[in-house]
Design a protein around this motif. Structure first.
Motif, PDB file in Angstrom:
ATOM      1  N   SER A   1      47.714 -15.270 -38.802  1.00  0.00           N
ATOM      2  CA  SER A   1      46.942 -15.516 -40.038  1.00  0.00           C
ATOM      3  C   SER A   1      45.855 -14.451 -40.231  1.00  0.00           C
ATOM      4  N   ARG A   2      45.617 -13.609 -39.225  1.00  0.00           N
ATOM      5  CA  ARG A   2      44.700 -12.468 -39.429  1.00  0.00           C
ATOM      6  C   ARG A   2      45.520 -11.299 -39.932  1.00  0.00           C
ATOM      7  N   ILE A   3      45.328 -10.979 -41.190  1.00  0.00           N
ATOM      8  CA  ILE A   3      46.113  -9.950 -41.867  1.00  0.00           C
ATOM      9  C   ILE A   3      45.163  -8.881 -42.374  1.00  0.00           C
TER      10      ILE A   3
ATOM     11  N   GLY B   1      33.119   0.812 -36.058  1.00  0.00           N
ATOM     12  CA  GLY B   1      33.697  -0.484 -36.427  1.00  0.00           C
ATOM     13  C   GLY B   1      32.633  -1.535 -36.683  1.00  0.00           C
ATOM     14  N   ASP B   2      32.980  -2.790 -36.397  1.00  0.00           N
ATOM     15  CA  ASP B   2      32.047  -3.889 -36.687  1.00  0.00           C
ATOM     16  C   ASP B   2      30.757  -3.792 -35.879  1.00  0.00           C
ATOM     17  N   ALA B   3      30.758  -3.037 -34.799  1.00  0.00           N
ATOM     18  CA  ALA B   3      29.507  -2.814 -34.055  1.00  0.00           C
ATOM     19  C   ALA B   3      28.532  -2.015 -34.919  1.00  0.00           C
TER      20      ALA B   3
ATOM     21  N   GLY C   1      36.717  -3.740 -44.218  1.00  0.00           N
ATOM     22  CA  GLY C   1      36.021  -3.766 -42.923  1.00  0.00           C
ATOM     23  C   GLY C   1      36.669  -2.876 -41.888  1.00  0.00           C
ATOM     24  N   VAL C   2      37.940  -3.136 -41.603  1.00  0.00           N
ATOM     25  CA  VAL C   2      38.588  -2.370 -40.537  1.00  0.00           C
ATOM     26  C   VAL C   2      38.898  -0.945 -41.023  1.00  0.00           C
ATOM     27  N   ASN C   3      39.128  -0.803 -42.327  1.00  0.00           N
ATOM     28  CA  ASN C   3      39.364   0.555 -42.856  1.00  0.00           C
ATOM     29  C   ASN C   3      38.123   1.427 -42.694  1.00  0.00           C
TER      30      ASN C   3
ATOM     31  N   LEU D   1      40.854  -3.161 -32.694  1.00  0.00           N
ATOM     32  CA  LEU D   1      41.592  -2.169 -33.480  1.00  0.00           C
ATOM     33  C   LEU D   1      40.860  -0.835 -33.542  1.00  0.00           C
ATOM     34  N   VAL D   2      39.540  -0.891 -33.744  1.00  0.00           N
ATOM     35  CA  VAL D   2      38.813   0.357 -33.984  1.00  0.00           C
ATOM     36  C   VAL D   2      38.623   1.156 -32.687  1.00  0.00           C
ATOM     37  N   GLY D   3      38.212   0.485 -31.616  1.00  0.00           N
ATOM     38  CA  GLY D   3      38.031   1.172 -30.330  1.00  0.00           C
ATOM     39  C   GLY D   3      39.356   1.760 -29.849  1.00  0.00           C
TER      40      GLY D   3
ATOM     41  N   VAL E   1      36.851   0.179 -21.843  1.00  0.00           N
ATOM     42  CA  VAL E   1      36.452  -1.056 -21.165  1.00  0.00           C
ATOM     43  C   VAL E   1      36.631  -2.205 -22.153  1.00  0.00           C
ATOM     44  N   GLU E   2      37.484  -3.151 -21.831  1.00  0.00           N
ATOM     45  CA  GLU E   2      37.757  -4.262 -22.756  1.00  0.00           C
ATOM     46  C   GLU E   2      37.530  -5.585 -22.017  1.00  0.00           C
ATOM     47  N   ALA E   3      36.764  -6.459 -22.666  1.00  0.00           N
ATOM     48  CA  ALA E   3      36.423  -7.739 -22.031  1.00  0.00           C
ATOM     49  C   ALA E   3      37.611  -8.695 -21.990  1.00  0.00           C
ATOM     50  N   GLY E   4      38.489  -8.603 -22.994  1.00  0.00           N
ATOM     51  CA  GLY E   4      39.613  -9.549 -23.063  1.00  0.00           C
ATOM     52  C   GLY E   4      40.834  -9.018 -22.341  1.00  0.00           C
ATOM     53  N   ALA E   5      41.899  -9.823 -22.359  1.00  0.00           N
ATOM     54  CA  ALA E   5      43.156  -9.388 -21.757  1.00  0.00           C
ATOM     55  C   ALA E   5      44.109  -9.066 -22.891  1.00  0.00           C
ATOM     56  N   TYR E   6      44.344  -7.779 -23.176  1.00  0.00           N
ATOM     57  CA  TYR E   6      45.175  -7.390 -24.305  1.00  0.00           C
ATOM     58  C   TYR E   6      46.636  -7.320 -23.918  1.00  0.00           C
ATOM     59  N   PRO E   7      47.599  -7.339 -24.850  1.00  0.00           N
ATOM     60  CA  PRO E   7      47.341  -7.556 -26.271  1.00  0.00           C
ATOM     61  C   PRO E   7      47.024  -9.023 -26.552  1.00  0.00           C
TER      62      PRO E   7
HETATM   63  C1  LIG Z   1      38.264 -13.329 -43.093  1.00  0.00           C
HETATM   64  C2  LIG Z   1      38.262 -11.854 -42.883  1.00  0.00           C
HETATM   65  C3  LIG Z   1      39.252 -11.064 -43.474  1.00  0.00           C
HETATM   66  C4  LIG Z   1      39.243  -9.673 -43.289  1.00  0.00           C
HETATM   67  N1  LIG Z   1      40.195  -8.925 -43.910  1.00  0.00           N
HETATM   68  C5  LIG Z   1      40.166  -7.569 -43.796  1.00  0.00           C
HETATM   69  C6  LIG Z   1      41.125  -6.726 -44.468  1.00  0.00           C
HETATM   70  O1  LIG Z   1      42.017  -7.173 -45.180  1.00  0.00           O
HETATM   71  N2  LIG Z   1      41.010  -5.370 -44.323  1.00  0.00           N
HETATM   72  C7  LIG Z   1      40.012  -4.824 -43.556  1.00  0.00           C
HETATM   73  O2  LIG Z   1      39.914  -3.591 -43.507  1.00  0.00           O
HETATM   74  N3  LIG Z   1      39.136  -5.589 -42.865  1.00  0.00           N
HETATM   75  C8  LIG Z   1      39.167  -6.942 -42.961  1.00  0.00           C
HETATM   76  N4  LIG Z   1      38.260  -7.696 -42.295  1.00  0.00           N
HETATM   77  C9  LIG Z   1      37.308  -7.065 -41.358  1.00  0.00           C
HETATM   78  C10 LIG Z   1      37.930  -6.816 -39.980  1.00  0.00           C
HETATM   79  O3  LIG Z   1      38.365  -8.046 -39.443  1.00  0.00           O
HETATM   80  C11 LIG Z   1      36.929  -6.196 -39.002  1.00  0.00           C
HETATM   81  O4  LIG Z   1      36.227  -5.161 -39.644  1.00  0.00           O
HETATM   82  C12 LIG Z   1      37.677  -5.623 -37.762  1.00  0.00           C
HETATM   83  O5  LIG Z   1      38.391  -6.619 -37.086  1.00  0.00           O
HETATM   84  C13 LIG Z   1      36.682  -4.980 -36.801  1.00  0.00           C
HETATM   85  O6  LIG Z   1      37.380  -4.400 -35.712  1.00  0.00           O
HETATM   86  P1  LIG Z   1      36.580  -3.875 -34.437  1.00  0.00           P
HETATM   87  O7  LIG Z   1      37.597  -3.266 -33.533  1.00  0.00           O
HETATM   88  O8  LIG Z   1      35.407  -3.070 -34.858  1.00  0.00           O
HETATM   89  O9  LIG Z   1      35.955  -5.199 -33.776  1.00  0.00           O
HETATM   90  P2  LIG Z   1      36.688  -6.417 -33.064  1.00  0.00           P
HETATM   91  O10 LIG Z   1      37.997  -6.704 -33.663  1.00  0.00           O
HETATM   92  O11 LIG Z   1      35.678  -7.526 -33.042  1.00  0.00           O
HETATM   93  O12 LIG Z   1      36.949  -5.886 -31.579  1.00  0.00           O
HETATM   94  C14 LIG Z   1      35.907  -5.799 -30.631  1.00  0.00           C
HETATM   95  C15 LIG Z   1      36.537  -5.766 -29.242  1.00  0.00           C
HETATM   96  O13 LIG Z   1      35.509  -5.555 -28.282  1.00  0.00           O
HETATM   97  C16 LIG Z   1      35.688  -6.461 -27.190  1.00  0.00           C
HETATM   98  N5  LIG Z   1      34.347  -6.678 -26.634  1.00  0.00           N
HETATM   99  C17 LIG Z   1      33.323  -7.356 -27.187  1.00  0.00           C
HETATM  100  N6  LIG Z   1      32.240  -7.279 -26.392  1.00  0.00           N
HETATM  101  C18 LIG Z   1      32.597  -6.551 -25.316  1.00  0.00           C
HETATM  102  C19 LIG Z   1      31.917  -6.116 -24.143  1.00  0.00           C
HETATM  103  N7  LIG Z   1      30.624  -6.407 -23.940  1.00  0.00           N
HETATM  104  N8  LIG Z   1      32.589  -5.374 -23.252  1.00  0.00           N
HETATM  105  C20 LIG Z   1      33.898  -5.034 -23.445  1.00  0.00           C
HETATM  106  N9  LIG Z   1      34.572  -5.422 -24.535  1.00  0.00           N
HETATM  107  C21 LIG Z   1      33.951  -6.161 -25.463  1.00  0.00           C
HETATM  108  C22 LIG Z   1      36.328  -7.701 -27.801  1.00  0.00           C
HETATM  109  O14 LIG Z   1      37.063  -8.429 -26.831  1.00  0.00           O
HETATM  110  C23 LIG Z   1      37.230  -7.069 -28.857  1.00  0.00           C
HETATM  111  O15 LIG Z   1      38.500  -6.776 -28.336  1.00  0.00           O
HETATM  112  C24 LIG Z   1      38.243  -9.082 -42.477  1.00  0.00           C
HETATM  113  C25 LIG Z   1      37.272  -9.874 -41.853  1.00  0.00           C
HETATM  114  C26 LIG Z   1      37.275 -11.252 -42.059  1.00  0.00           C
HETATM  115  C27 LIG Z   1      36.219 -12.096 -41.403  1.00  0.00           C
END
Ligand SMILES: Cc1cc2nc3c(=O)[nH]c(=O)nc-3n(C[C@H](O)[C@H](O)[C@H](O)COP(=O)(O)OP(=O)(O)OC[C@H]3O[C@@H](n4cnc5c(N)ncnc54)[C@H](O)[C@@H]3O)c2cc1C
Length: 412
Positions: free
Chosen positions: A64-66, A310-312, A323-325, A12-14, A31-37
């Motif tokens: 179930s991921r909301i 993001g989570d990185a 988290g995602v916000n 979502l964040v990238g 660059v995405e490791a998975g096959a989206y969506p």
């Molecule tokens: C139970 C739970 C409930 C939550 N509820 C909420 C909520 O209500 N509201 C909220 O704001 N947040 C919530 N969060 C937090 C939220 O899930 C995360 O903050 C968010 O998903 C992070 O998004 P991201 O894009 O940073 O990372 P990710 O979603 O982990 O995406 C990372 C992407 O990078 C790709 N990737 C990984 N490594 C590589 C690589 N080496 N090369 C290329 N691609 C790669 C992966 O395939 C993936 O697509 C919750 C978390 C949990 C655990």
């Protein structure tokens, strides 16, 4: 393959950063490791995964991921065009939030302490929007696929990253090489980019898993998000369209295993009891799944030619749904700095990256400290803390300006 910015990770964040840069004039690669969506990495699945649930809920195919998306994140997604791609009939608005402290010791009912927020009090249309992970992923990727300044490489795995003062060079496992002025690590909690950039810190294990599942209920939720802070965990029920709700129950790893091993009926009975039957009888509509929770606070979120988002860049407890916000706020800030960089033609300029780091620090630390503090304050059996937290919750509820102040940050 030469680019201004290479984003690694199309979650979502990238994806939101790539979309926000669509009219920036910068050349981008994702660059995405998975096959989206696709949906998030497979969590451990439990209750209802293999019983009659599948047949019973064929017409109720909910993720179930909301996420609770804040009004600020919504505006960010509107600006990039992703929001308009969403099916509005699958989005629910949170008009009120009710947070309960410990049960009253004499009655064991959740009437001990309470904190309430409403969109009306805050002068906003809604406190948050609840929507599905895969729907938002899909909406963002619809925007990316129409983007002229973006090359999408997926599925693609990274093999090596060389960072120099002039540029970054990324080699993929298939031998392709990309050079860029800036590498953005958006590759999630176990970020490869973060490791390559030499940024590290020891994560704090919350000793909790977030158990997620969706239910339909006999009583209407009326747009109210409920949360119960209990010594053995934190239970949140967020409104979904119709009479459905989404659960995040943060509990110990052992309790999480127990919950996942239950049948659909047993899980419903336990969730219903823990929520004081507030929403009546419940029926499971998606299998339960669990995610380990941890805190990760980094000393910096940028390095030579690298920015993390993001989570990185941060991991936090989901109790505030931030988290995602917080990740979207990283993407929003980085996009703004890249677009407004004025006379500086180098989008990986060290000064620009230091500015990004500085501007994001306060928000990230505030969110992490708040969620860490609340989790430790409430998931604790100490009688003195019990009294203090309940008095605190009730007192906060009476002080309108304090409530407003608490909420304002979460609305961004
Ligand atoms: C139970 C739970 C409930 C939550 N509820 C909420 C909520 O209500 N509201 C909220 O704001 N947040 C919530 N969060 C937090 C939220 O899930 C995360 O903050 C968010 O998903 C992070 O998004 P991201 O894009 O940073 O990372 P990710 O979603 O982990 O995406 C990372 C992407 O990078 C790709 N990737 C990984 N490594 C590589 C690589 N080496 N090369 C290329 N691609 C790669 C992966 O395939 C993936 O697509 C919750 C978390 C949990 C655990």
């Amino acid at each position: 393959m030469q680019y201004d910015v290479v984003i690694i990770g199309g979650g979502l964040v990238g994806a939101s950063l790539a979309a926000a840069l669509k009219d920036s004039g910068l050349s981008l690669a994702l660059v995405e490791a998975g096959a989206y969506p696709h949906s998030n990495p497979s969590p451990a699945q439990g209750a209802g995964a293999n019983d009659s649930l599948r047949e019973a809920s064929l017409d109720d195919d909910w993720d179930s991921r909301i996420y609770a998306i804040s009004p600020g994140s919504r505006r960010f997604l509107e600006q990039s065009g992703a929001w308009s791609q969403l099916d509005k009939s699958r989005i629910a608005a949170v008009e009120e939030m009710r947070v309960f402290g410990d049960p009253n010791p004499s009655t064991m009912l959740m009437t001990g302490s309470k904190l309430e927020f409403s969109a009306y009090q805050m002068g906003v249309a809604e406190l948050a929007c609840i929507l599905e992970n895969r729907a938002l992923q899909h909406a963002l990727w619809q925007v990316l696929q129409q983007q002229d300044n973006l090359a999408i490489l997926q599925p693609a795995r990274c093999a090596a990253l060389t960072l120099s003062d002039q540029a970054a060079e990324l080699t993929l496992e298939d031998g392709r090489t990309l050079t860029a002025k800036l590498i953005v690590g958006a590759d999630g909690r176990d970020s490869w980019v973060r490791n390559q950039a030499g940024i590290s810190a020891a994560p704090v294990d919350y000793q909790q898993h977030g158990v997620v599942a969706n239910f339909s209920c006999t009583l209407r939720h009326r747009g109210i998000a409920h949360q119960w802070f209990q010594p053995d965990g934190i239970l949140a029920l967020l409104p979904l369209p119709g009479n459905r709700v989404s659960m995040v129950w943060s509990v110990s790893p052992d309790r999480s295993k127990e919950l996942l091993a239950l049948s659909a009926e047993q899980l419903c009975a336990q969730v219903s009891a823990a929520s004081q039957h507030t929403l009546g009888d419940m029926q499971l509509i998606t299998p339960a799944a669990a995610f380990p929770l941890r805190l990760l606070t980094l000393p910096q979120i940028s390095a030579n030619r690298v920015a993390l988002i993001g989570d990185a860049a941060h991991n936090m407890h989901p109790l505030a749904g931030q988290g995602v916000n917080t990740g979207f706020r990283d993407a929003r800030q980085l996009a703004k700095l890249l677009i407004d960089r004025g006379g500086c033609s180098d989008c990986g300029d060290a000064q620009l990256l230091r500015r990004y780091d500085r501007k994001r620090r306060e928000d990230i630390y505030t969110m992490q400290a708040t969620t860490y503090g609340l989790k430790n304050l409430f998931c604790n059996d100490d009688p003195l803390l019990r009294t203090l937290r309940n008095v605190g919750l009730n007192a906060t509820n009476q002080i309108a300006p304090l409530k407003k102040l608490l909420m304002q940050h979460a609305l961004n």
